[in-house]
Motif scaffolding. Structure first.
Motif, mmCIF file in Angstrom:
data_model
loop_
_atom_site.group_PDB
_atom_site.id
_atom_site.type_symbol
_atom_site.label_atom_id
_atom_site.label_comp_id
_atom_site.label_asym_id
_atom_site.label_seq_id
_atom_site.Cartn_x
_atom_site.Cartn_y
_atom_site.Cartn_z
ATOM 1 N N ILE A 145 -20.393 -49.210 -90.835
ATOM 2 C CA ILE A 145 -20.845 -48.612 -91.811
ATOM 3 C C ILE A 145 -21.609 -49.626 -92.708
ATOM 4 O O ILE A 145 -22.835 -49.303 -93.274
ATOM 5 N N SER A 148 -24.778 -50.936 -91.073
ATOM 6 C CA SER A 148 -25.697 -50.080 -90.995
ATOM 7 C C SER A 148 -26.457 -49.601 -92.433
ATOM 8 O O SER A 148 -27.792 -49.555 -92.470
ATOM 9 N N SER A 163 -24.280 -46.430 -84.389
ATOM 10 C CA SER A 163 -23.270 -46.228 -83.164
ATOM 11 C C SER A 163 -22.624 -47.484 -82.909
ATOM 12 O O SER A 163 -23.013 -48.457 -83.272
ATOM 13 N N ARG A 164 -21.559 -47.298 -82.347
ATOM 14 C CA ARG A 164 -20.524 -48.465 -82.437
ATOM 15 C C ARG A 164 -20.307 -48.391 -80.803
ATOM 16 O O ARG A 164 -20.290 -47.718 -79.943
ATOM 17 N N HIS A 169 -15.881 -46.913 -76.432
ATOM 18 C CA HIS A 169 -16.982 -45.928 -76.777
ATOM 19 C C HIS A 169 -17.944 -46.765 -76.435
ATOM 20 O O HIS A 169 -18.457 -47.795 -77.195
ATOM 21 N N ASP A 178 -20.595 -41.090 -80.238
ATOM 22 C CA ASP A 178 -20.391 -40.634 -81.670
ATOM 23 C C ASP A 178 -21.585 -41.226 -82.311
ATOM 24 O O ASP A 178 -21.953 -42.618 -82.048
ATOM 25 N N VAL A 179 -22.410 -40.494 -83.414
ATOM 26 C CA VAL A 179 -23.203 -41.342 -84.219
ATOM 27 C C VAL A 179 -23.290 -40.920 -85.588
ATOM 28 O O VAL A 179 -22.670 -39.621 -86.013
ATOM 29 N N LEU A 180 -23.241 -41.651 -86.333
ATOM 30 C CA LEU A 180 -23.320 -41.345 -87.978
ATOM 31 C C LEU A 180 -24.530 -41.734 -88.308
ATOM 32 O O LEU A 180 -25.227 -42.697 -88.318
ATOM 33 N N ILE A 182 -27.155 -41.926 -91.618
ATOM 34 C CA ILE A 182 -26.970 -42.085 -93.035
ATOM 35 C C ILE A 182 -28.442 -41.874 -93.489
ATOM 36 O O ILE A 182 -29.328 -42.298 -92.939
ATOM 37 N N LYS A 188 -23.574 -39.184 -95.294
ATOM 38 C CA LYS A 188 -23.454 -39.293 -94.258
ATOM 39 C C LYS A 188 -23.124 -38.220 -93.300
ATOM 40 O O LYS A 188 -22.487 -37.145 -93.864
ATOM 41 N N LEU A 190 -21.459 -37.248 -89.483
ATOM 42 C CA LEU A 190 -20.820 -37.645 -88.391
ATOM 43 C C LEU A 190 -20.949 -36.826 -87.081
ATOM 44 O O LEU A 190 -20.411 -35.503 -87.310
ATOM 45 N N LYS A 192 -19.778 -36.195 -83.416
ATOM 46 C CA LYS A 192 -18.897 -36.714 -82.447
ATOM 47 C C LYS A 192 -18.869 -36.119 -80.992
ATOM 48 O O LYS A 192 -18.978 -35.234 -80.934
#
Ligand code: CTP
Length: 230
Positions: A145, A148, A163-164, A169, A178-180, A182, A188, A190, A192
């Motif tokens: 977070i 980014s 993404s992580r 993952h 999983d994508v956040l 922003i 935000k 999320l 999943k």
């Protein structure tokens, strides 16, 4: 809605070391190709600029093939004036071999490489930024977070999709991920364990909303910021 002229960049860049070798990264191009395909299916006018991938390009208005980060910047610069939105999904190599050898490097006991930094493409495009939507991606192994949001701000983005990459993952290829997402105000969303096609459509929904606001009500921070600049 009226079609948006969208540039999507995808895939890795590759940086030559000698005529037969290069340094690159693990990007498959899958995410960018899915976005380009989804945007095209929605009726948008899509230019897809891609590094080398194993994928068949989707049906888009224009497909441009590039190799290095320098090629990518030059290709975007060619298209950006005729575009409304840039989606920077390409995994741009941050470094390149300083002096690529003209002939194949012969085997030795050890070899040290000197790498030069490539330009940050999004930052290099700040002069063409006005009135356009810029969307970036962020791949992190830690502090997703914080890092980014830092990228969103330093690269002057409207949206960032983060993404992580961890042991559990792996967002490469056609895997679910999983994508956040922003936005400029720090809101935000999320997603999943979603497919890249699903993520593409959520991103395009957001881009279409922002584009509508920019052009019909002038209420997004983007428009405020652009007005301040002029
Ligand atoms: N990007 C860019 N120019 C670069 C590197 C990245 O425009 N030289 C873009 C990518 O296409 C992506 C965003 O910037 O949309 C973030 O890329 P990422 O590789 O996650 O981060 P970097 O800015 O390269 O920072 P770091 O590698 O230090 O995490």
């Amino acid at each position: 809605m009226t079609p948006v002229r969208i540039i999507v960049t995808a895939g890795p860049t590759i940086e030559p070391l000698d005529p037969v070798r290069f340094i690159s990264n693990r990007s498959s191009g899958y995410m960018g190709y899915k976005i380009a395909e989804a945007a095209s299916n929605r009726g948008h006018i899509v230019t897809l600029i891609s590094g080398p991938t194993r994928l068949d390009p989707p049906k888009v208005k224009k497909f441009v093939s590039i190799e290095t980060a320098k090629d990518l910047l030059a290709a975007i610069k060619k298209e950006i004036k005729k575009s409304d939105c840039l989606i920077m999904c390409a995994a741009v190599g941050d470094f390149r071999p300083d002096k690529p050898a003209k002939q194949k490097i012969k085997r030795t006991r050890a070899l040290s490489l000197r790498l030069a930094a490539n330009k940050d493409i999004l930052r290099a495009l700040s002069g063409c930024r006005e009135g356009k939507l810029f969307v970036g991606f962020s791949l992190e192994t830690e502090n997703i977070i914080k890092n980014s949001i830092k990228k969103l701000k330093s690269k002057d983005l409207d949206l960032i999709a983060a993404s992580r990459l961890t042991k559990n993952h792996n967002p490469f290829d056609n895997r679910k991920l999983d994508v956040l997402i922003i936005n400029r105000s720090g809101q935000k969303m999320l997603l999943k364990n979603k497919s890249k096609s699903y993520v593409s459509h959520v991103l395009l929904d957001k881009i279409e909303q922002l584009w509508y606001l920019m052009n019909n009500r002038g209420t997004t921070q983007n428009v405020t910021r652009n007005k301040r600049r002029t």
